[in-house]
Design a protein around this motif. Structure first.
Motif, PDB file in Angstrom:
ATOM      1  N   ILE A  91       0.958  -1.300   0.074  1.00  0.00           N
ATOM      2  CA  ILE A  91      -0.013  -0.019   0.057  1.00  0.00           C
ATOM      3  C   ILE A  91       1.034   1.273   0.164  1.00  0.00           C
ATOM      4  CG2 ILE A  91      -1.542   1.377   1.403  1.00  0.00           C
ATOM      5  CD1 ILE A  91      -2.730  -1.292   2.366  1.00  0.00           C
ATOM      6  N   LEU A 118      -6.846  -4.416  -3.294  1.00  0.00           N
ATOM      7  CA  LEU A 118      -6.155  -3.549  -4.196  1.00  0.00           C
ATOM      8  C   LEU A 118      -6.854  -2.986  -5.348  1.00  0.00           C
ATOM      9  CD1 LEU A 118      -2.447  -4.811  -3.673  1.00  0.00           C
ATOM     10  CD2 LEU A 118      -3.575  -2.778  -2.604  1.00  0.00           C
ATOM     11  N   VAL A 123      -5.424  -0.807  -8.249  1.00  0.00           N
ATOM     12  CA  VAL A 123      -4.087  -1.463  -8.348  1.00  0.00           C
ATOM     13  C   VAL A 123      -4.704  -2.802  -8.720  1.00  0.00           C
ATOM     14  CG1 VAL A 123      -2.050  -2.726  -7.417  1.00  0.00           C
ATOM     15  CG2 VAL A 123      -2.798  -0.403  -6.698  1.00  0.00           C
TER      16      VAL A 123
END
Ligand SMILES: *Cc1c(COP(=O)(O)O)cnc(C)c1O
Length: 388
Positions: A91, A118, A123
């Motif tokens: 992160i 994520l 991401v």
């Protein structure tokens, strides 16, 4: 640095605490200062100063020094769990639009982090068969920022060639991170092979007594201080001083425990391979292991987790075997004093069992510190009760 020195001495300044042999648990949330100048100095470098125990604490500092030295790393950060040690660095170092290449069959919560958590923050992740370097090469995109490894994994034990992948990543300016829980730094030193960040679930071998949940990540001071400044402090996944103390105690016997677990696993896997009711035995240091050569090349020893399958495997047969064990505990986790068993069928609904899926047939054993013959007798007893 000498292993005995790291485990017994490094980071410990006994004159500071009455020459006590065991370090104190500095059970405090905050630290006071005699002058504003000292206060300001601590505020400006919380990564190294004792100011507030969400950041640093003297008991935690002893542990950090030892864990960094074991990995041959500049520094270490410790966390309230292994998954925090995996999630928080990622992160901290990635942002929306970035892409990860991750080895398949990694730890279940790592997969959930990459597939469920994520993606909510932009991401994305591609999973690859990590046994071939070319699979990583093919999955890399311009926006790939991280290659994430777990070698071996803890159910089917596929390896990745760490030095080769580190070299590929460096040539593309991509960060590398590995989950090294299986080997610990005693049996595999990824930083020396060029990997940037090494995470471990300290719940397992580092703690070693099934009484603490904790995690660690090691790497360069530059990377770790970046992780510390915002995400480590801001998400607050720090370790309690009591846990740090338990881990320091665990480290005292780490090499003894690992050696015992390793030696017993050699004996048990060899005996199981000869058993008429057993089909496959999977452990990286067995000559029959597909990547045995790579295992011996990059690992100095092997953890005590292995898996096996029964001949004519079925859901009923696996259940009957596991239920018949007298001494081995059925539980998740591993790395403690006690031997454990977990069949893959415990992780799926009984109706989802697929007789043709070899991963469903796997029974994972963790070899603890009991006598090998005591464990073999238990397994042979449970195997002999099975119908052919
Ligand atoms: C247990 C485990 C983790 C997670 O660690 P926790 O301490 O349970 O948070 C991560 N990776 C591997 C390989 C593990 O076995």
């Amino acid at each position: 640095m000498d292993l005995s020195y790291i485990l017994n001495q490094l980071g410990e300044d006994r004159e500071q605490y009455f020459n006590a042999v065991a370090p104190p648990i500095v059970q405090t949330s905050n630290f006071s200062f005699n002058s504003v100048a000292d206060f300001r100095k601590a505020m400006s470098n919380e990564f190294e100063a004792n100011l507030y125990s969400r950041g640093n604490n003297p008991t935690i500092n002893i542990l950090r020094k030892k864990l960094a030295a074991l990995d041959g790393a500049e520094d270490a950060l410790v966390f309230g769990s292994g998954v925090a040690a995996i999630a928080i660095p990622i992160i901290a170092l990635l942002k929306s639009g970035d892409h990860i290449v991750c080895v398949e069959n990694s730890y279940s919560w790592t997969i959930k982090l990459f597939t469920k958590l994520l993606p909510r923050f932009g991401v994305t992740c591609t999973f690859v068969d990590g046994t071939e370097l070319k699979n990583f090469e093919a999955a890399i995109r311009p926006e790939t920022k991280l290659i994430y490894l777990e070698s071996p994994n803890t159910f089917s034990y596929e390896l990745q060639d760490l030095a080769a992948i580190a070299q590929l990543a460096k040539s593309r300016g991509i960060l590398t991170m590995i989950d090294n829980s299986y080997c610990t730094p005693l049996y595999q030193q990824p930083i020396k092979l060029g990997i940037d960040l090494v995470a471990q679930s300290a719940t397992k071998y580092i703690g070693g007594h099934s009484d603490v949940v904790a995690g660690v990540v090691t790497g360069s001071k530059a990377l770790l201080s970046k992780i510390f400044e915002l995400e480590y402090m801001g998400i607050g996944a720090s370790m309690a001083p009591q846990s740090a103390w338990l881990l320091i105690r665990g480290l005292r016997t780490l090499s003894l425990r690992l050696q015992r677990s390793f030696e017993s696993t050699k004996i048990i896997t060899a005996r199981l391979q000869q058993h008429a009711a057993v089909d496959q035995v999977i452990w990286p240091f067995l000559p029959s292991f597909k990547q045995a050569e790579l295992a011996h090349q990059q690992m100095q020893g092997c953890g005590g987790l292995f898996s096996f399958t029964l001949k004519n495997s079925s859901l009923q047969k696996i259940e009957a075997f596991c239920d018949a064990l007298q001494h081995m505990l059925m539980a998740v986790s591993w790395g403690g004093h006690e031997s454990l068993i977990i069949p893959a069928i415990a992780t799926i609904a009984a109706d989802d069992y697929d007789a043709n899926n070899y991963r469903h047939q796997l029974i994972r054993m963790y070899v603890g510190l009991e006598d090998a013959e005591y464990l073999i007798t238990d397994m042979e007893g449970a195997l002999s009760a099975l119908k052919p």
